[in-house]
Each structure stands twice: as structure tokens, then as C-alpha cells.
Design a protein around this motif. Structure first.
Motif, PDB file in Angstrom:
ATOM      1  N   MET A 160      39.515  34.766  37.046  1.00 33.23           N
ATOM      2  CA  MET A 160      40.931  34.640  37.374  1.00 33.23           C
ATOM      3  C   MET A 160      41.449  35.890  38.075  1.00 33.23           C
ATOM      4  O   MET A 160      42.116  35.806  39.113  1.00 33.23           O
ATOM      5  CB  MET A 160      41.741  34.377  36.102  1.00 33.23           C
ATOM      6  N   PHE A 161      41.117  37.070  37.533  1.00 34.33           N
ATOM      7  CA  PHE A 161      41.604  38.305  38.147  1.00 34.33           C
ATOM      8  C   PHE A 161      40.915  38.591  39.469  1.00 34.33           C
ATOM      9  O   PHE A 161      41.533  39.132  40.399  1.00 34.33           O
ATOM     10  CB  PHE A 161      41.433  39.475  37.174  1.00 34.33           C
ATOM     11  N   PHE A 162      39.640  38.229  39.590  1.00 34.79           N
ATOM     12  CA  PHE A 162      38.939  38.416  40.864  1.00 34.79           C
ATOM     13  C   PHE A 162      39.593  37.589  41.967  1.00 34.79           C
ATOM     14  O   PHE A 162      39.770  38.062  43.097  1.00 34.79           O
ATOM     15  CB  PHE A 162      37.462  38.038  40.708  1.00 34.79           C
ATOM     16  N   GLU A 163      39.983  36.365  41.635  1.00 37.06           N
ATOM     17  CA  GLU A 163      40.653  35.499  42.610  1.00 37.06           C
ATOM     18  C   GLU A 163      42.017  36.043  43.004  1.00 37.06           C
ATOM     19  O   GLU A 163      42.540  35.710  44.077  1.00 37.06           O
ATOM     20  CB  GLU A 163      40.788  34.082  42.045  1.00 37.06           C
ATOM     21  N   ARG A 164      42.591  36.913  42.148  1.00 34.66           N
ATOM     22  CA  ARG A 164      43.886  37.532  42.452  1.00 34.66           C
ATOM     23  C   ARG A 164      43.729  38.864  43.191  1.00 34.66           C
ATOM     24  O   ARG A 164      44.712  39.548  43.446  1.00 34.66           O
ATOM     25  CB  ARG A 164      44.669  37.759  41.160  1.00 34.66           C
ATOM     26  N   GLY A 165      42.500  39.250  43.491  1.00 35.05           N
ATOM     27  CA  GLY A 165      42.268  40.471  44.249  1.00 35.05           C
ATOM     28  C   GLY A 165      41.754  41.644  43.445  1.00 35.05           C
ATOM     29  O   GLY A 165      41.526  42.733  44.007  1.00 35.05           O
ATOM     30  N   THR A 166      41.566  41.483  42.146  1.00 32.27           N
ATOM     31  CA  THR A 166      41.031  42.563  41.314  1.00 32.27           C
ATOM     32  C   THR A 166      39.543  42.727  41.590  1.00 32.27           C
ATOM     33  O   THR A 166      38.809  41.743  41.678  1.00 32.27           O
ATOM     34  CB  THR A 166      41.252  42.247  39.824  1.00 32.27           C
ATOM     35  N   ARG A 167      39.090  43.972  41.731  1.00 28.69           N
ATOM     36  CA  ARG A 167      37.696  44.225  42.106  1.00 28.69           C
ATOM     37  C   ARG A 167      36.808  44.607  40.937  1.00 28.69           C
ATOM     38  O   ARG A 167      35.591  44.426  40.991  1.00 28.69           O
ATOM     39  CB  ARG A 167      37.629  45.343  43.166  1.00 28.69           C
ATOM     40  N   SER A 168      37.376  45.161  39.874  1.00 28.85           N
ATOM     41  CA  SER A 168      36.537  45.599  38.758  1.00 28.85           C
ATOM     42  C   SER A 168      37.277  45.450  37.436  1.00 28.85           C
ATOM     43  O   SER A 168      38.507  45.346  37.392  1.00 28.85           O
ATOM     44  CB  SER A 168      36.093  47.056  38.944  1.00 28.85           C
ATOM     45  N   CYS A 169      36.504  45.454  36.360  1.00 33.66           N
ATOM     46  CA  CYS A 169      37.041  45.341  35.005  1.00 33.66           C
ATOM     47  C   CYS A 169      36.490  46.480  34.163  1.00 33.66           C
ATOM     48  O   CYS A 169      35.270  46.708  34.125  1.00 33.66           O
ATOM     49  CB  CYS A 169      36.631  44.001  34.398  1.00 33.66           C
ATOM     50  N   TRP A 170      37.371  47.237  33.508  1.00 36.04           N
ATOM     51  CA  TRP A 170      36.964  48.299  32.584  1.00 36.04           C
ATOM     52  C   TRP A 170      37.093  47.774  31.163  1.00 36.04           C
ATOM     53  O   TRP A 170      38.033  47.037  30.834  1.00 36.04           O
ATOM     54  CB  TRP A 170      37.866  49.526  32.749  1.00 36.04           C
ATOM     55  N   PHE A 171      36.171  48.181  30.294  1.00 37.23           N
ATOM     56  CA  PHE A 171      36.234  47.739  28.906  1.00 37.23           C
ATOM     57  C   PHE A 171      35.475  48.707  28.008  1.00 37.23           C
ATOM     58  O   PHE A 171      34.546  49.402  28.437  1.00 37.23           O
ATOM     59  CB  PHE A 171      35.670  46.322  28.753  1.00 37.23           C
ATOM     60  N   LEU A 172      35.880  48.745  26.738  1.00 38.74           N
ATOM     61  CA  LEU A 172      35.257  49.590  25.726  1.00 38.74           C
ATOM     62  C   LEU A 172      34.355  48.753  24.835  1.00 38.74           C
ATOM     63  O   LEU A 172      34.708  47.631  24.465  1.00 38.74           O
ATOM     64  CB  LEU A 172      36.316  50.273  24.856  1.00 38.74           C
ATOM     65  N   ILE A 173      33.204  49.322  24.475  1.00 40.30           N
ATOM     66  CA  ILE A 173      32.289  48.704  23.525  1.00 40.30           C
ATOM     67  C   ILE A 173      31.960  49.745  22.459  1.00 40.30           C
ATOM     68  O   ILE A 173      31.610  50.884  22.791  1.00 40.30           O
ATOM     69  CB  ILE A 173      30.982  48.245  24.208  1.00 40.30           C
TER      70      ILE A 173
END
Length: 217
Positions: A160-173
Motif C-alpha cells: 500500500m505504501f509503495f503504491e503511494r510513493g514510499t520507497r523503504s520501510c524501517w522497523f525494529l526487531i
């Protein structure tokens, strides 16, 4: 209401819900947040970035629908989320996008996303890129686990966010989360890189936080 009185008042309901949706682990979390963690808390996390152009589609299990939850629908999360965790979610509700997994119209899982870094990273010099999104949390009730529901929630949000133009996702593990670390390194799908490791120790009289950048960052 005083936070300690609120802890006591909300514990019975939260404990029953935590046991139903998350078993002994969830019950311990609710008890620890109100007792032990009031005195001392420590944690260690790894921060990753995933390239959303490399992700693959993961379909939800049969009978499960995934969709975005409107702010006016957040009360639906009460079926799976304790009052304590809902209060954390509502602190910045205007900036958070919530996706839910529904089975027969009932919430069986959810995840939330935000264009800002998590508060655990407030002390760090890191800045979330303008074309990135931060994935804050995913939770699936135990009856739905090992069916691919959590992966489908990840996939739906990232697509969904990629289709809105977002290029990357940050996350904590969490560093101790072996399965999550395996997924973060790309075994589930999508190219990721390790950004940093962070840890903290908090007591009533002492607080220490540490951020170590990965060699490639």
C-alpha cells in the motif's frame, strides 16, 4: 487517575484478554508492565530498512480479509488489544495508519505504521527519510498464528505504501527474536539492510541508551 491506580483497575480485564489472545507470554507482559518494569526495564533491538521495490505479495489465509482501519473504527481493536496497548496507540493516532486482519468480521490481527520514528529512537541522531515509513507493531491472536496472517499484514502495508510513493520501510526487531531477524534478513521476501543496534537500561535513578551503527550504514 494516578497511573498506579489505573494499573490496578485495568489489570483484570487486560489479563483475561492477554491470556486469550497471547497466552502466558501476553499475561506476563501485562503483569510485568505494572510491576517489575516500573522498577527496571532493559531491551535490545536491531533496526532494519527494507527496500519496498523488492517485496513480494503474500496473500492472507483463506477467510481472512485485510484492510485499513479508519480512526473512527479503532474501537474494534478492543477485541484483541489490551487497554494499556490501545492507550499507547492512541497517543499519536492522527499520524498512524492501522491495518487489520478480519475473519468473519472479527479482528484477529493488526499492525500500525507511521511517518515518524518510534519513541525508542528519540535519543538517536537518525532521521527517517522523507520517502520512508516506520512499521511500529504487528499483533496476531494466537489462534491465527503460523497461518501467514502476520506476513500478509506486513505485505499489505508495504504494498500500500509503495503504491503511494514510499520507497523503504524501517522497523525494529528484538535482538532475541530469531524468527523476526531471519525475516528481516530477507528470507521471507524483500531486500533489507541492517542499520543499527540499540539497547537501553532504565531504572528510577539511572538511564542509559546506546546506539551502534552497522558497518554498512
Amino acid at each position: 487517575m494516578n497511573k498506579y491506580l489505573r494499573d490496578v483497575a485495568t489489570f483484570p480485564t487486560d489479563a483475561r484478554l492477554a491470556w486469550r489472545t497471547d497466552g502466558a507470554r501476553g499475561l506476563w507482559a501485562e503483569l510485568a508492565e505494572r510491576t517489575f518494569f516500573r522498577i527496571v526495564r532493559s531491551a535490545s533491538y536491531n533496526l532494519y530498512e527494507r527496500d519496498l521495490a523488492t517485496i513480494r505479495h503474500v496473500a492472507p489465509p483463506a477467510g481472512v480479509e485485510i484492510r485499513m482501519l479508519a480512526a473512527s473504527e479503532h474501537a474494534m481493536l478492543g477485541a484483541i488489544t489490551t487497554r494499556r496497548r490501545r492507550a499507547l496507540l492512541e497517543r499519536n493516532v492522527a499520524t498512524r495508519t492501522v491495518l487489520v486482519a478480519l475473519r468473519g468480521g472479527a479482528v484477529v490481527g493488526y499492525s500500525w505504521w507511521t511517518p515518524y520514528l518510534d519513541t525508542a529512537l528519540d535519543f538517536s541522531p537518525l532521521t527517517l527519510p522523507s520517502d520512508a515509513i516506520f512499521h511500529g507493531y504487528v499483533h496476531v491472536e494466537r489462534a491465527e498464528r503460523h497461518r501467514g496472517t502476520a506476513h500478509a499484514l506486513f505485505s499489505a502495508g508495504e504494498r500500500m505504501f509503495f503504491e503511494r510513493g514510499t520507497r523503504s520501510c524501517w522497523f525494529l526487531i528484538k535482538s532475541a527474536n530469531i524468527a523476526g531477524t531471519r525475516m528481516a534478513r530477507g528470507r521471507w521476501g524483500g531486500r533489507s539492510r541492517h542499520i543499527a543496534q540499540l539497547s537501553y537500561l532504565k531504572t528510577p535513578f539511572y538511564s542509559k541508551r546506546r546506539l551502534t551503527l552497522a558497518e554498512s550504514s
